[in-house]
Enzyme design. Structure first.
Site, PDB file in Angstrom:
ATOM      1  N   ASP A  33      44.183  -9.536 -70.017  1.00 16.95           N
ATOM      2  CA  ASP A  33      44.024 -10.989 -69.916  1.00 16.95           C
ATOM      3  C   ASP A  33      43.290 -11.492 -71.175  1.00 16.95           C
ATOM      4  O   ASP A  33      42.315 -10.886 -71.620  1.00 16.95           O
ATOM      5  CB  ASP A  33      43.213 -11.330 -68.657  1.00 16.95           C
ATOM      6  CG  ASP A  33      43.334 -12.798 -68.274  1.00 16.95           C
ATOM      7  OD1 ASP A  33      43.877 -13.082 -67.200  1.00 16.95           O
ATOM      8  OD2 ASP A  33      42.865 -13.663 -69.060  1.00 16.95           O
ATOM      9  N   ASN A  93      46.280 -15.134 -57.312  1.00 19.72           N
ATOM     10  CA  ASN A  93      46.198 -16.544 -56.959  1.00 19.72           C
ATOM     11  C   ASN A  93      47.606 -17.046 -56.640  1.00 19.72           C
ATOM     12  O   ASN A  93      48.545 -16.783 -57.389  1.00 19.72           O
ATOM     13  CB  ASN A  93      45.615 -17.334 -58.135  1.00 19.72           C
ATOM     14  CG  ASN A  93      44.199 -16.906 -58.452  1.00 19.72           C
ATOM     15  OD1 ASN A  93      43.417 -16.609 -57.553  1.00 19.72           O
ATOM     16  ND2 ASN A  93      43.851 -16.853 -59.730  1.00 19.72           N
ATOM     17  N   GLU A 101      47.607 -20.719 -62.083  1.00 22.86           N
ATOM     18  CA  GLU A 101      47.902 -21.520 -63.280  1.00 22.86           C
ATOM     19  C   GLU A 101      49.243 -21.167 -63.902  1.00 22.86           C
ATOM     20  O   GLU A 101      49.960 -22.050 -64.375  1.00 22.86           O
ATOM     21  CB  GLU A 101      46.776 -21.337 -64.318  1.00 22.86           C
ATOM     22  CG  GLU A 101      45.472 -21.970 -63.869  1.00 22.86           C
ATOM     23  CD  GLU A 101      44.293 -21.614 -64.766  1.00 22.86           C
ATOM     24  OE1 GLU A 101      44.506 -20.921 -65.782  1.00 22.86           O
ATOM     25  OE2 GLU A 101      43.173 -22.018 -64.436  1.00 22.86           O
ATOM     26  N   HIS A 106      51.555 -12.672 -60.786  1.00 24.04           N
ATOM     27  CA  HIS A 106      50.709 -11.710 -61.498  1.00 24.04           C
ATOM     28  C   HIS A 106      49.573 -11.283 -60.594  1.00 24.04           C
ATOM     29  O   HIS A 106      49.044 -12.078 -59.827  1.00 24.04           O
ATOM     30  CB  HIS A 106      50.163 -12.297 -62.798  1.00 24.04           C
ATOM     31  CG  HIS A 106      49.540 -13.658 -62.661  1.00 24.04           C
ATOM     32  ND1 HIS A 106      50.293 -14.794 -62.524  1.00 24.04           N
ATOM     33  CD2 HIS A 106      48.246 -14.066 -62.635  1.00 24.04           C
ATOM     34  CE1 HIS A 106      49.491 -15.847 -62.423  1.00 24.04           C
ATOM     35  NE2 HIS A 106      48.241 -15.426 -62.484  1.00 24.04           N
TER      36      HIS A 106
HETATM   37  P1  AMP Z   1      46.059 -17.598 -62.735  1.00 25.01           P
HETATM   38  O1  AMP Z   1      45.002 -18.654 -62.755  1.00 25.01           O
HETATM   39  O2  AMP Z   1      45.902 -16.662 -61.578  1.00 25.01           O
HETATM   40  O3  AMP Z   1      47.448 -18.163 -62.840  1.00 25.01           O
HETATM   41  O4  AMP Z   1      45.779 -16.696 -63.995  1.00 25.01           O
HETATM   42  C1  AMP Z   1      46.407 -16.842 -65.223  1.00 25.01           C
HETATM   43  C2  AMP Z   1      45.712 -15.905 -66.156  1.00 25.01           C
HETATM   44  O5  AMP Z   1      46.542 -15.718 -67.294  1.00 25.01           O
HETATM   45  C3  AMP Z   1      44.363 -16.370 -66.660  1.00 25.01           C
HETATM   46  O6  AMP Z   1      43.369 -15.410 -66.338  1.00 25.01           O
HETATM   47  C4  AMP Z   1      44.567 -16.489 -68.175  1.00 25.01           C
HETATM   48  O7  AMP Z   1      43.420 -16.128 -68.912  1.00 25.01           O
HETATM   49  C5  AMP Z   1      45.714 -15.530 -68.398  1.00 25.01           C
HETATM   50  N1  AMP Z   1      46.535 -15.796 -69.569  1.00 25.01           N
HETATM   51  C6  AMP Z   1      47.068 -16.968 -69.967  1.00 25.01           C
HETATM   52  N2  AMP Z   1      47.804 -16.812 -71.075  1.00 25.01           N
HETATM   53  C7  AMP Z   1      47.748 -15.488 -71.386  1.00 25.01           C
HETATM   54  C8  AMP Z   1      48.322 -14.683 -72.416  1.00 25.01           C
HETATM   55  N3  AMP Z   1      49.103 -15.212 -73.360  1.00 25.01           N
HETATM   56  N4  AMP Z   1      48.060 -13.354 -72.417  1.00 25.01           N
HETATM   57  C9  AMP Z   1      47.263 -12.818 -71.474  1.00 25.01           C
HETATM   58  N5  AMP Z   1      46.704 -13.516 -70.467  1.00 25.01           N
HETATM   59  C10 AMP Z   1      46.941 -14.837 -70.424  1.00 25.01           C
END
Ligand code: AMP
Length: 120
Positions: A33, A93, A101, A106
């Protein structure tokens, strides 16, 4: 809800955006992440186009579901945080109230230090 092919994880899967890869096979990709919340924070995603856990469990094949589930343990062993070491936390989530988000399923894996309370 329709799968958004332009979400950032879809772009990573297509190789349009790079990632810091931990593991990959025909079914899953795991990478660090970019905004780690704990000492070790990696993500595991299925390669199929699934929005969230509900979508995945409804539409994915049994093979995809088994491979995704097994990949969590595989990655935890690669990272040396499996329960025979000191353990880890998995969370996914899901949807608006879940705080999701990125609209591609994931699992977050947190480890490398005590993770603390169940809700962070
Ligand atoms: P969520 O809020 O569960 O959808 O988590 C999305 C996660 O994706 C967050 O922890 C972000 O920091 C992570 N994230 C977003 N863009 C990237 C990326 N390009 N590479 C790795 N992690 C990412």
């Amino acid at each position: 809800m329709k799968y958004d092919k332009n979400n950032i994880f879809a772009k990573i899967l297509r190789g349009e955006i790079s990632c810091n890869k931990v593991y990959e096979n025909d079914y899953v990709l795991s990478f660090y992440d970019t905004n780690p919340q704990k000492k070790l924070h990696v993500l595991v995603i299925p390669k199929g186009e699934y929005i969230d856990l509900d979508h995945f469990n409804t539409e994915a094949s049994e093979k995809e579901i088994i491979e995704f589930s097994k990949s969590i343990t595989h990655v935890s062993k690669l990272l040396k945080i499996s329960n025979s070491e000191k353990g880890y936390r998995v969370l996914s989530n899901t949807g608006q109230n879940g705080g999701q988000e990125v609209p591609h399923l994931h699992f977050h894996i947190f480890g490398g230090e005590p993770i603390g309370k169940m809700i962070i």
